[in-house]
Structures are given as structure tokens and as C-alpha cells.
Design a protein around this motif. Structure first.
Motif, mmCIF file in Angstrom:
data_model
loop_
_atom_site.group_PDB
_atom_site.id
_atom_site.type_symbol
_atom_site.label_atom_id
_atom_site.label_comp_id
_atom_site.label_asym_id
_atom_site.label_seq_id
_atom_site.Cartn_x
_atom_site.Cartn_y
_atom_site.Cartn_z
ATOM 1 N N PHE A 139 0.884 -1.162 0.000
ATOM 2 C CA PHE A 139 0.000 0.000 0.000
ATOM 3 C C PHE A 139 0.922 1.212 0.000
ATOM 4 O O PHE A 139 1.964 1.203 0.674
ATOM 5 C CB PHE A 139 -0.829 0.098 1.285
ATOM 6 N N LYS A 140 0.522 2.276 -0.690
ATOM 7 C CA LYS A 140 1.233 3.546 -0.622
ATOM 8 C C LYS A 140 0.204 4.642 -0.403
ATOM 9 O O LYS A 140 -0.892 4.594 -0.987
ATOM 10 C CB LYS A 140 2.002 3.829 -1.913
ATOM 11 N N THR A 141 0.541 5.607 0.440
ATOM 12 C CA THR A 141 -0.340 6.758 0.655
ATOM 13 C C THR A 141 0.486 8.039 0.561
ATOM 14 O O THR A 141 1.670 8.054 0.897
ATOM 15 C CB THR A 141 -1.040 6.707 2.032
ATOM 16 N N TYR A 142 -0.171 9.076 0.087
ATOM 17 C CA TYR A 142 0.477 10.382 -0.039
ATOM 18 C C TYR A 142 -0.579 11.443 0.222
ATOM 19 O O TYR A 142 -1.635 11.445 -0.417
ATOM 20 C CB TYR A 142 1.060 10.548 -1.442
ATOM 21 N N ALA A 143 -0.308 12.339 1.159
ATOM 22 C CA ALA A 143 -1.270 13.403 1.478
ATOM 23 C C ALA A 143 -0.601 14.757 1.335
ATOM 24 O O ALA A 143 0.569 14.924 1.662
ATOM 25 C CB ALA A 143 -1.789 13.229 2.896
ATOM 26 N N LYS A 144 -1.376 15.708 0.842
ATOM 27 C CA LYS A 144 -0.944 17.096 0.810
ATOM 28 C C LYS A 144 -2.096 17.943 1.328
ATOM 29 O O LYS A 144 -3.131 17.404 1.730
ATOM 30 C CB LYS A 144 -0.488 17.497 -0.589
ATOM 31 N N LEU A 145 -1.959 19.230 1.323
ATOM 32 C CA LEU A 145 -2.942 20.106 1.954
ATOM 33 C C LEU A 145 -4.346 19.971 1.367
ATOM 34 O O LEU A 145 -5.330 20.017 2.094
ATOM 35 C CB LEU A 145 -2.476 21.565 1.870
ATOM 36 N N THR A 146 -4.474 19.762 0.059
ATOM 37 C CA THR A 146 -5.799 19.761 -0.560
ATOM 38 C C THR A 146 -6.206 18.429 -1.185
ATOM 39 O O THR A 146 -7.186 18.363 -1.902
ATOM 40 C CB THR A 146 -5.876 20.840 -1.649
ATOM 41 N N GLY A 147 -5.477 17.378 -0.938
ATOM 42 C CA GLY A 147 -5.863 16.094 -1.519
ATOM 43 C C GLY A 147 -4.894 14.993 -1.138
ATOM 44 O O GLY A 147 -3.845 15.243 -0.559
ATOM 45 N N ALA A 148 -5.263 13.780 -1.475
ATOM 46 C CA ALA A 148 -4.412 12.632 -1.164
ATOM 47 C C ALA A 148 -4.561 11.571 -2.239
ATOM 48 O O ALA A 148 -5.492 11.600 -3.049
ATOM 49 C CB ALA A 148 -4.769 12.054 0.199
ATOM 50 N N THR A 149 -3.636 10.631 -2.206
ATOM 51 C CA THR A 149 -3.631 9.510 -3.143
ATOM 52 C C THR A 149 -3.333 8.243 -2.362
ATOM 53 O O THR A 149 -2.505 8.256 -1.459
ATOM 54 C CB THR A 149 -2.537 9.714 -4.208
ATOM 55 N N TYR A 150 -4.031 7.178 -2.703
ATOM 56 C CA TYR A 150 -3.655 5.878 -2.156
ATOM 57 C C TYR A 150 -3.533 4.898 -3.301
ATOM 58 O O TYR A 150 -4.263 4.969 -4.282
ATOM 59 C CB TYR A 150 -4.600 5.397 -1.059
ATOM 60 N N LYS A 151 -2.558 4.011 -3.179
ATOM 61 C CA LYS A 151 -2.224 3.090 -4.255
ATOM 62 C C LYS A 151 -2.035 1.695 -3.674
ATOM 63 O O LYS A 151 -1.470 1.546 -2.597
ATOM 64 C CB LYS A 151 -0.934 3.562 -4.926
ATOM 65 N N THR A 152 -2.511 0.714 -4.399
ATOM 66 C CA THR A 152 -2.301 -0.686 -4.029
ATOM 67 C C THR A 152 -1.641 -1.395 -5.197
ATOM 68 O O THR A 152 -2.080 -1.268 -6.338
ATOM 69 C CB THR A 152 -3.637 -1.387 -3.721
ATOM 70 N N ASN A 153 -0.587 -2.138 -4.901
ATOM 71 C CA ASN A 153 0.020 -3.021 -5.881
ATOM 72 C C ASN A 153 0.200 -4.352 -5.168
ATOM 73 O O ASN A 153 1.054 -4.485 -4.294
ATOM 74 C CB ASN A 153 1.358 -2.479 -6.371
ATOM 75 N N VAL A 154 -0.657 -5.315 -5.513
ATOM 76 C CA VAL A 154 -0.631 -6.600 -4.816
ATOM 77 C C VAL A 154 -0.802 -7.727 -5.833
ATOM 78 O O VAL A 154 -1.563 -7.603 -6.793
ATOM 79 C CB VAL A 154 -1.735 -6.656 -3.718
ATOM 80 N N LYS A 155 -0.039 -8.795 -5.626
ATOM 81 C CA LYS A 155 -0.154 -9.977 -6.476
ATOM 82 C C LYS A 155 -0.894 -11.054 -5.703
ATOM 83 O O LYS A 155 -0.512 -11.402 -4.589
ATOM 84 C CB LYS A 155 1.218 -10.479 -6.906
ATOM 85 N N ILE A 156 -1.947 -11.593 -6.303
ATOM 86 C CA ILE A 156 -2.736 -12.675 -5.718
ATOM 87 C C ILE A 156 -2.263 -13.973 -6.371
ATOM 88 O O ILE A 156 -2.241 -14.084 -7.596
ATOM 89 C CB ILE A 156 -4.254 -12.494 -5.989
ATOM 90 N N THR A 157 -1.898 -14.954 -5.540
ATOM 91 C CA THR A 157 -1.401 -16.225 -6.052
ATOM 92 C C THR A 157 -2.226 -17.373 -5.488
ATOM 93 O O THR A 157 -2.459 -17.444 -4.285
ATOM 94 C CB THR A 157 0.077 -16.424 -5.658
ATOM 95 N N VAL A 158 -2.656 -18.274 -6.379
ATOM 96 C CA VAL A 158 -3.322 -19.515 -5.981
ATOM 97 C C VAL A 158 -2.234 -20.584 -5.977
ATOM 98 O O VAL A 158 -1.747 -20.999 -7.012
ATOM 99 C CB VAL A 158 -4.460 -19.893 -6.955
ATOM 100 N N TYR A 159 -1.838 -20.992 -4.767
ATOM 101 C CA TYR A 159 -0.731 -21.941 -4.632
ATOM 102 C C TYR A 159 -1.164 -23.377 -4.882
ATOM 103 O O TYR A 159 -0.396 -24.173 -5.415
ATOM 104 C CB TYR A 159 -0.108 -21.830 -3.239
ATOM 105 N N SER A 160 -2.375 -23.727 -4.484
ATOM 106 C CA SER A 160 -2.879 -25.081 -4.717
ATOM 107 C C SER A 160 -4.405 -25.070 -4.641
ATOM 108 O O SER A 160 -5.008 -24.138 -4.107
ATOM 109 C CB SER A 160 -2.303 -26.070 -3.695
ATOM 110 N N GLY A 161 -5.018 -26.106 -5.206
ATOM 111 C CA GLY A 161 -6.472 -26.236 -5.160
ATOM 112 C C GLY A 161 -7.207 -25.366 -6.150
ATOM 113 O O GLY A 161 -8.377 -25.027 -5.945
#
Length: 134
Positions: free
Chosen positions: A25-47
């Protein structure tokens, strides 16, 4: 202010499926706005044959100054939202950014959840809530 980054990583074995996520997760805030970002890998290991679908969702809440109407301003929620993937039945990467505006936020909370459905039921894996004063 610089970006704040939080590493996320977890695995669960339920309903005949071993599935997990790893990313940031990444977050960035400034006086008049903010940004949030997700970069995640989902892995099915078995089944994989037991998996009906998996979906990622990131939740984000910002607390800041609310209007005053001539009196002392109060603190409250200035943004409460989420970003999510569609339902997918295989390994996937969720890489999404969301920006929003406000007057001033001083505290941000971000967390995520991997929901998945197998032949025997629905389950989820929830991340730790990452919070910081800006």
C-alpha cells in the motif's frame, strides 16, 4: 510529504484452496488532496480446481477538519472509500491508484481484504490496518 509505503503479505489454506497476497500500500497526502495506491499480487498456490473466484478490495479512510459554520472546526471523516478488482479465478495482479480532494486531512487509514469462494464456502484474508498521521 513523501509517500508512505506499507508491505502486505499473507496466505490462507481454506476450502481446499491455498491462496495468498503479497504487495504494498502507498499513501500520499498534501494540503488539498491525497492519493492511495495498491500493488498486490494474488497467487493460488494449490487447489485451483476448487476455487470459484477471488477478489481484492482496498479500503481507505481519511480524517481531517470538517466545516465550522462560524465555530471551532471539528475533526471527522473527510474521505471513506475503496477500490477493488472484479472476481477472477486465477493468479492476478491488482495495481490501482485513487486520488481524492479535501481541505486538510491529518490521519489516514488503509487496509485490504482478499475475498475468495471455494466449492465449500466463502472466506477472506484481511490485512493489518496501516494508519499514520500526516
Amino acid at each position: 510529504m513523501p509517500w508512505k509505503q506499507y508491505n502486505i503479505d499473507n496466505t490462507k489454506n481454506k476450502g481446499g484452496v491455498k491462496i495468498g497476497y503479497k504487495g504494498t500500500f502507498k499513501t500520499y497526502a498534501k494540503l488539498t488532496g491525497a492519493t492511495y495506491k495498491t500493488n498486490v499480487k494474488i497467487t493460488v498456490y494449490s487447489g485451483k480446481s476448487n476455487l470459484k473466484w477471488a477478489r481484492w478490495k482496498t479500503y481507505h479512510t481519511a480524517y481531517g477538519l470538517l466545516g465550522s459554520n462560524g465555530s471551532t472546526p471539528s475533526l471527522g471523516i473527510v474521505y471513506n472509500g475503496s477500490i477493488s478488482s472484479s472476481k477472477i479465478k486465477e493468479n492476478f495482479t491488482f495495481d490501482k491508484t485513487n486520488k481524492y480532494s479535501y481541505v486538510y486531512a491529518c490521519y489516514l487509514k488503509t487496509w485490504g481484504k482478499l475475498d475468495f469462494k471455494t466449492k465449500s464456502g466463502e472466506y477472506n484474508i484481511t490485512t493489518k490496518t496501516h494508519a499514520a498521521f500526516e
